[in-house]
Enzyme design. Structure first.
Site, PDB file in Angstrom:
ATOM      1  N   HIS A 100       0.804  -3.742   0.423  1.00  0.00           N
ATOM      2  CA  HIS A 100       0.256  -3.706  -0.942  1.00  0.00           C
ATOM      3  C   HIS A 100       1.314  -3.356  -1.990  1.00  0.00           C
ATOM      4  O   HIS A 100       1.094  -3.574  -3.177  1.00  0.00           O
ATOM      5  CB  HIS A 100      -0.958  -2.762  -1.033  1.00  0.00           C
ATOM      6  CG  HIS A 100      -0.643  -1.295  -1.088  1.00  0.00           C
ATOM      7  ND1 HIS A 100      -0.814  -0.451  -0.013  1.00  0.00           N
ATOM      8  CD2 HIS A 100      -0.193  -0.510  -2.103  1.00  0.00           C
ATOM      9  CE1 HIS A 100      -0.494   0.785  -0.374  1.00  0.00           C
ATOM     10  NE2 HIS A 100      -0.113   0.775  -1.630  1.00  0.00           N
ATOM     11  N   ASP A 133      -2.111  -3.646   6.288  1.00  0.00           N
ATOM     12  CA  ASP A 133      -1.288  -3.164   5.184  1.00  0.00           C
ATOM     13  C   ASP A 133       0.124  -2.736   5.590  1.00  0.00           C
ATOM     14  O   ASP A 133       0.567  -1.642   5.267  1.00  0.00           O
ATOM     15  CB  ASP A 133      -1.997  -2.014   4.462  1.00  0.00           C
ATOM     16  CG  ASP A 133      -1.402  -1.738   3.081  1.00  0.00           C
ATOM     17  OD1 ASP A 133      -0.773  -2.659   2.520  1.00  0.00           O
ATOM     18  OD2 ASP A 133      -1.561  -0.605   2.585  1.00  0.00           O
ATOM     19  N   SER A 200       3.632   5.125  -1.187  1.00  0.00           N
ATOM     20  CA  SER A 200       3.232   4.027  -0.307  1.00  0.00           C
ATOM     21  C   SER A 200       4.439   3.376   0.347  1.00  0.00           C
ATOM     22  O   SER A 200       5.374   2.959  -0.326  1.00  0.00           O
ATOM     23  CB  SER A 200       2.483   2.942  -1.095  1.00  0.00           C
ATOM     24  OG  SER A 200       1.191   3.354  -1.397  1.00  0.00           O
TER      25      SER A 200
END
Length: 242
Positions: A100, A133, A200
């Site tokens: 993402h 992801d 992330s």
């Protein structure tokens, strides 16, 4: 179980850790056009490095040894910029992050910023998985670099863990916590180590300095420090042979 898995992954993406970087004032092409699924089949036998030490490392030792293997990522849609993290899993530039961080952004103008401030580009994408992801790619670096070995086993609940990433753009931030729970048949590690927007794709490490997960997101304003990482075992079948 499938529904639970999709729910958890949805939480990670919606509350994920990409944030707008400072001044990404350039033109961009869509990275989504570059990131393509490959025909790589899961390898049945992956040689995974054994622990680099027979004894646990101190938190300071872990940071000093492995912080150079973690980098910051800037991406953009062409109208809006974002920032995430990633880390090297080989000394020749093979790296991983959350998918993402790159989803819907641009080709050719993404910037990989190492801890020493040097900048590089993504040269190859080997595998992407939007559902789970994660993304495996190579950074165009022409010298040997620091990297983090992949752990052989999943840690147990209560074990000490450490994260390195760039929350809110703060390069190579170190934090610690425990494995709070193991969810989704072991695919998701719930952790108490603090992470934030920008974390992330950062690394979750065990006490031996091995990668056990990819920090992915958390539940904002929960008051309970509910954060998550993708178990590193998810990427093992798709690591290209060196």
């Amino acid at each position: 179980m499938k529904a639970i898995h999709l729910f958890i992954v949805g939480i990670l993406i919606l509350s994920g850790c990409a944030q707008k970087p400072k001044a990404p004032n350039r033109k961009y092409n869509h990275l989504a056009n570059k990131v393509q699924s490959t025909n790589i089949k899961p390898h049945q036998h992956i040689e995974v490095a054994k622990p680099s030490s027979t004894s646990e490392l101190t938190p300071s030792e872990i940071f000093e040894r492995y912080s150079p293997a973690v980098f910051k990522i800037h991406t953009s849609t062409g109208y809006q910029g974002f920032q995430g993290s990633g880390f090297f899993i080989s000394d020749d530039g093979l790296a991983v992050s959350n998918y993402h961080v790159f989803r819907g952004t641009t080709v050719g103008y993404e910037t990989i910023i190492l801890s020493d401030g040097s900048t590089y580009k993504v040269t190859d994408v080997y595998y992407k998985d939007s559902e789970n992801d994660f993304i495996i790619f190579r950074v165009g670096i022409n010298h040997k670099i620091s990297y983090i070995k992949i752990a052989n086993i999943t840690p147990k609940i209560g074990e000490k863990v450490y994260t390195i990433g760039s929350p809110r753009g703060l390069d190579n931030t170190f934090s610690s916590g425990e494995i709070s729970q193991i969810r989704d048949n072991g695919n998701i590690l719930q952790i108490s180590a603090p992470i934030d927007h920008g974390s992330s794709g950062g690394v979750l490490l065990n006490s031996y300095g091995e990668a056990i997960g990819i920090t992915s997101g958390g539940i904002d304003d929960s008051g309970a420090n509910l954060n998550y990482a993708i178990n590193i075992k998810m990427i093992k079948p798709y690591i290209p042979k060196q």
